[in-house]
Motif scaffolding. Sequence first.
Motif, PDB file in Angstrom:
ATOM      1  N   LEU A 150     -10.720   3.176   9.651  1.00 23.00           N
ATOM      2  CA  LEU A 150     -11.548   2.990   8.901  1.00 23.00           C
ATOM      3  C   LEU A 150     -11.447   1.564   9.082  1.00 23.00           C
ATOM      4  CD1 LEU A 150     -11.726   3.453   5.932  1.00 23.00           C
ATOM      5  CD2 LEU A 150      -8.879   3.085   5.296  1.00 23.00           C
ATOM      6  N   GLY A 151     -11.575   0.520   9.488  1.00 24.94           N
ATOM      7  CA  GLY A 151     -10.858  -0.408   9.563  1.00 24.94           C
ATOM      8  C   GLY A 151      -9.997  -1.381   9.805  1.00 24.94           C
ATOM      9  N   ASN A 152     -10.159  -2.167  11.251  1.00 27.20           N
ATOM     10  CA  ASN A 152      -8.989  -3.160  11.413  1.00 27.20           C
ATOM     11  C   ASN A 152      -8.778  -4.477  10.263  1.00 27.20           C
ATOM     12  OD1 ASN A 152      -8.766  -2.107  14.013  1.00 27.20           O
ATOM     13  ND2 ASN A 152     -10.342  -3.253  15.258  1.00 27.20           N
ATOM     14  N   ASP A 153      -9.699  -4.748   9.690  1.00 18.48           N
ATOM     15  CA  ASP A 153      -9.636  -6.008   8.541  1.00 18.48           C
ATOM     16  C   ASP A 153      -8.761  -4.676   7.178  1.00 18.48           C
ATOM     17  OD1 ASP A 153      -9.772  -8.293   7.656  1.00 18.48           O
ATOM     18  OD2 ASP A 153     -11.380  -7.463   6.318  1.00 18.48           O
ATOM     19  N   PHE A 154      -9.253  -4.209   7.355  1.00 15.70           N
ATOM     20  CA  PHE A 154      -7.801  -2.857   5.815  1.00 15.70           C
ATOM     21  C   PHE A 154      -6.925  -3.176   6.253  1.00 15.70           C
ATOM     22  CE2 PHE A 154      -6.906   0.949   4.303  1.00 15.70           C
ATOM     23  CZ  PHE A 154      -6.311   0.372   2.936  1.00 15.70           C
ATOM     24  N   TYR A 155      -6.553  -2.805   7.491  1.00 16.95           N
ATOM     25  CA  TYR A 155      -5.209  -2.188   7.924  1.00 16.95           C
ATOM     26  C   TYR A 155      -4.351  -3.812   7.493  1.00 16.95           C
ATOM     27  CZ  TYR A 155      -5.751   2.115   8.731  1.00 16.95           C
ATOM     28  OH  TYR A 155      -6.230   4.240   8.541  1.00 16.95           O
ATOM     29  N   SER A 156      -5.462  -4.450   8.687  1.00 17.10           N
ATOM     30  CA  SER A 156      -4.391  -5.694   8.670  1.00 17.10           C
ATOM     31  C   SER A 156      -3.583  -6.652   7.921  1.00 17.10           C
ATOM     32  CB  SER A 156      -5.146  -7.080   9.363  1.00 17.10           C
ATOM     33  OG  SER A 156      -6.020  -7.126   8.649  1.00 17.10           O
ATOM     34  N   LYS A 157      -4.670  -6.277   6.254  1.00 23.36           N
ATOM     35  CA  LYS A 157      -3.852  -6.843   5.625  1.00 23.36           C
ATOM     36  C   LYS A 157      -2.887  -5.436   4.761  1.00 23.36           C
ATOM     37  CE  LYS A 157      -6.952 -10.126   4.863  1.00 23.36           C
ATOM     38  NZ  LYS A 157      -8.103  -9.811   5.717  1.00 23.36           N
ATOM     39  N   LEU A 185      -0.056  -5.274  14.061  1.00 20.87           N
ATOM     40  CA  LEU A 185      -0.565  -3.072  12.901  1.00 20.87           C
ATOM     41  C   LEU A 185       0.517  -2.624  13.286  1.00 20.87           C
ATOM     42  CD1 LEU A 185      -4.250  -4.374  13.437  1.00 20.87           C
ATOM     43  CD2 LEU A 185      -2.592  -5.320  11.303  1.00 20.87           C
ATOM     44  N   THR A 186       1.055  -2.445  13.051  1.00 19.10           N
ATOM     45  CA  THR A 186       2.667  -0.892  13.596  1.00 19.10           C
ATOM     46  C   THR A 186       2.930  -0.752  12.242  1.00 19.10           C
ATOM     47  OG1 THR A 186       3.683  -2.962  14.508  1.00 19.10           O
ATOM     48  CG2 THR A 186       4.909  -1.161  14.232  1.00 19.10           C
ATOM     49  N   TYR A 187       1.608   0.937  13.207  1.00 24.49           N
ATOM     50  CA  TYR A 187       1.228   1.688  11.658  1.00 24.49           C
ATOM     51  C   TYR A 187       2.663   3.161  12.508  1.00 24.49           C
ATOM     52  CZ  TYR A 187      -1.230   4.564   8.066  1.00 24.49           C
ATOM     53  OH  TYR A 187      -2.148   4.972   7.133  1.00 24.49           O
ATOM     54  N   GLN A 196      -8.920   0.837  17.570  1.00 24.48           N
ATOM     55  CA  GLN A 196      -7.888   0.744  17.601  1.00 24.48           C
ATOM     56  C   GLN A 196      -7.820   0.078  19.100  1.00 24.48           C
ATOM     57  OE1 GLN A 196      -5.376   3.800  17.261  1.00 24.48           O
ATOM     58  NE2 GLN A 196      -4.572   3.065  15.862  1.00 24.48           N
ATOM     59  N   VAL A 197      -8.528   0.375  20.289  1.00 23.34           N
ATOM     60  CA  VAL A 197      -8.753   0.308  21.239  1.00 23.34           C
ATOM     61  C   VAL A 197      -9.492  -1.148  22.117  1.00 23.34           C
ATOM     62  CG1 VAL A 197      -9.605   0.982  23.081  1.00 23.34           C
ATOM     63  CG2 VAL A 197      -8.618   2.999  22.380  1.00 23.34           C
ATOM     64  N   ARG A 198      -9.990  -1.140  20.708  1.00 27.47           N
ATOM     65  CA  ARG A 198     -11.226  -2.193  20.735  1.00 27.47           C
ATOM     66  C   ARG A 198     -10.723  -3.682  20.476  1.00 27.47           C
ATOM     67  NH1 ARG A 198     -13.681  -5.071  17.474  1.00 27.47           N
ATOM     68  NH2 ARG A 198     -13.526  -4.222  15.625  1.00 27.47           N
ATOM     69  N   TRP A 199      -9.600  -3.600  19.496  1.00 27.92           N
ATOM     70  CA  TRP A 199      -8.927  -4.487  18.925  1.00 27.92           C
ATOM     71  C   TRP A 199      -7.814  -4.772  19.583  1.00 27.92           C
ATOM     72  CZ3 TRP A 199      -3.950  -5.488  17.361  1.00 27.92           C
ATOM     73  CH2 TRP A 199      -3.969  -6.462  16.920  1.00 27.92           C
ATOM     74  N   ALA A 200      -7.222  -4.296  20.129  1.00 30.14           N
ATOM     75  CA  ALA A 200      -6.673  -4.322  21.341  1.00 30.14           C
ATOM     76  C   ALA A 200      -6.614  -5.132  22.501  1.00 30.14           C
ATOM     77  CB  ALA A 200      -5.454  -3.077  21.681  1.00 30.14           C
ATOM     78  N   GLN A 201      -7.541  -4.527  23.256  1.00 29.61           N
ATOM     79  CA  GLN A 201      -8.245  -5.326  24.528  1.00 29.61           C
ATOM     80  C   GLN A 201      -8.227  -6.206  24.084  1.00 29.61           C
ATOM     81  OE1 GLN A 201     -11.564  -2.242  25.207  1.00 29.61           O
ATOM     82  NE2 GLN A 201     -10.509  -1.125  26.449  1.00 29.61           N
ATOM     83  N   ALA A 237       6.579  -0.902   0.729  1.00 29.22           N
ATOM     84  CA  ALA A 237       6.195  -2.353   1.689  1.00 29.22           C
ATOM     85  C   ALA A 237       4.389  -2.267   1.913  1.00 29.22           C
ATOM     86  CB  ALA A 237       6.932  -2.756   2.889  1.00 29.22           C
ATOM     87  N   TRP A 238       3.915  -1.002   2.108  1.00 27.26           N
ATOM     88  CA  TRP A 238       2.554  -0.647   2.709  1.00 27.26           C
ATOM     89  C   TRP A 238       1.658  -1.221   1.272  1.00 27.26           C
ATOM     90  CZ3 TRP A 238       3.101   3.610   6.637  1.00 27.26           C
ATOM     91  CH2 TRP A 238       3.316   2.967   7.826  1.00 27.26           C
ATOM     92  N   HIS A 239       2.810  -0.271   0.381  1.00 28.49           N
ATOM     93  CA  HIS A 239       2.111  -0.291  -0.842  1.00 28.49           C
ATOM     94  C   HIS A 239       1.947  -1.420  -1.619  1.00 28.49           C
ATOM     95  CE1 HIS A 239       2.053   0.339  -5.292  1.00 28.49           C
ATOM     96  NE2 HIS A 239       0.866   1.062  -5.085  1.00 28.49           N
ATOM     97  N   ALA A 240       3.327  -2.381  -1.716  1.00 31.58           N
ATOM     98  CA  ALA A 240       2.554  -3.869  -2.370  1.00 31.58           C
ATOM     99  C   ALA A 240       2.043  -4.389  -1.536  1.00 31.58           C
ATOM    100  CB  ALA A 240       4.077  -4.294  -2.277  1.00 31.58           C
ATOM    101  N   LYS A 241       1.697  -4.694  -0.201  1.00 34.29           N
ATOM    102  CA  LYS A 241       0.556  -5.143   0.207  1.00 34.29           C
ATOM    103  C   LYS A 241      -0.982  -4.758   0.507  1.00 34.29           C
ATOM    104  CE  LYS A 241       0.949  -7.242   4.155  1.00 34.29           C
ATOM    105  NZ  LYS A 241       1.640  -7.568   5.385  1.00 34.29           N
ATOM    106  N   PHE A 242      -0.849  -3.171   0.263  1.00 38.89           N
ATOM    107  CA  PHE A 242      -2.352  -2.856   0.081  1.00 38.89           C
ATOM    108  C   PHE A 242      -2.811  -3.303  -1.140  1.00 38.89           C
ATOM    109  CE2 PHE A 242      -4.216   0.806  -2.138  1.00 38.89           C
ATOM    110  CZ  PHE A 242      -5.607   0.712  -2.090  1.00 38.89           C
ATOM    111  N   GLU A 243      -2.300  -3.412  -2.330  1.00 41.53           N
ATOM    112  CA  GLU A 243      -2.201  -3.533  -3.896  1.00 41.53           C
ATOM    113  C   GLU A 243      -2.610  -5.497  -4.186  1.00 41.53           C
ATOM    114  OE1 GLU A 243      -2.843  -2.100  -6.380  1.00 41.53           O
ATOM    115  OE2 GLU A 243      -1.792   0.115  -6.337  1.00 41.53           O
TER     116      GLU A 243
END
Length: 388
Positions: free
Chosen positions: A124-131, A137-139, A204-209, A325-331
């Motif tokens: 979906l996008g590393n920038d989205f998950y980073s927020k 980025l422990t999902y 995920q692989v690209r970001w982690a590398q 906690a994820w929801h609060a950060k998402f909002e």
Amino acid sequence: MSTESAQPTPQEFAPRNNFDQKALELLSNAGITINGPSAWDIQLLRPGVPQRAFSQGNLGLGEAYVEGAWEVKALDQFFHKLLSTRLTDNIKPLKLLIPALAARFLNLQSVGRSRQVGEQHYDLGNDFYSKMLDSRLTYTCGYWEHANTLEEAQEAKLELICRKLKLKPGMRILDIGCGWGSFMSYAAERYQVQAVGVSISKEQVRWAQERYSHLDLEFRLQDYRSLNEQFDAIVSVGMFEHVGRKNHRIFMEVAHRCLASEGLFLLHTTGKNHRNSSPDPWIDKYIFPNGDLPSIGQMGDAMDGLFVAEDLHNFGADYDKTLMAWHAKFEKAWPAFEGELGERFYRMWRYYLLSCAGAFRARDIQLWQWVLSKTGVAGGYRRPTLLA
């Protein structure tokens, strides 16, 4: 953005048909009032919502919510109350019979289909998950016994895994479904291990590398079924939910052939309470394609004769706190993504995070950490603890 401002003025609900009457009775037993004043009370904004829920289960209910046909101020509380009754277990819509049979008899997680979840969800996008997530980025579920923040809970979970695996400097570790490399990076930094991680997500692989190029870590875009090399220890955190019941045994066989004779295998997975239940149709369609939560019985069948179950740790209630906690950060981050992703995605993501939080709070879904060995730990395995 918030949909709470769209709440209608509460008014007494008058059933128009049998579906409305059934919904009224079911929700009343859960302490939920249709068009009531409480934060967990459902507000029906369009007709037909009960019929869609009874005929299609959570697929119909979830789609109706995303379309704006109903609203609840506190979705997590609504689902906690509803699922705590276990009354919804008896709702088995005929329209879901074919998907249920497909999950039971077909391999929906074949090699050809396995990358669908990576492409639809994890890419979906590393920038989205980073927020939304913590700094690594422990999902997956955090460990909140002594934690006060999401960052603390995720670090505590990673530390707990390292201790359970008894990691030592120089060990070579395999991470099946490594995500963005949170465990691998933590283990390399704190325990000086080497690690290989496999994922089906290109993002995920690209970001982690890129992020962990300075560590002795190898990230591969690879299906777990092709693994055939030796490791001192194996970990898999939040991956087994995507394996599917037709592949449970294959997954365990891969782990068995790759694990050193004296090594430990930690398997962290969400799970269900019933062996023969079907995947949630809404989650399957919109969030995790081809996902299939295992039961303890199914996992036992899969590891039979391959592993000794040294330890089984259930901290599923902690996933409620993690999701909230994820929801609060998402909002908080939503204004930056509103123009790109739109209102429909907002409602879909909110439904996903909060309905799952309610499900874990109701103990309708579990979170297990298994520690497995090939032949048994000499003298017995002792679960490590984390001090406050």
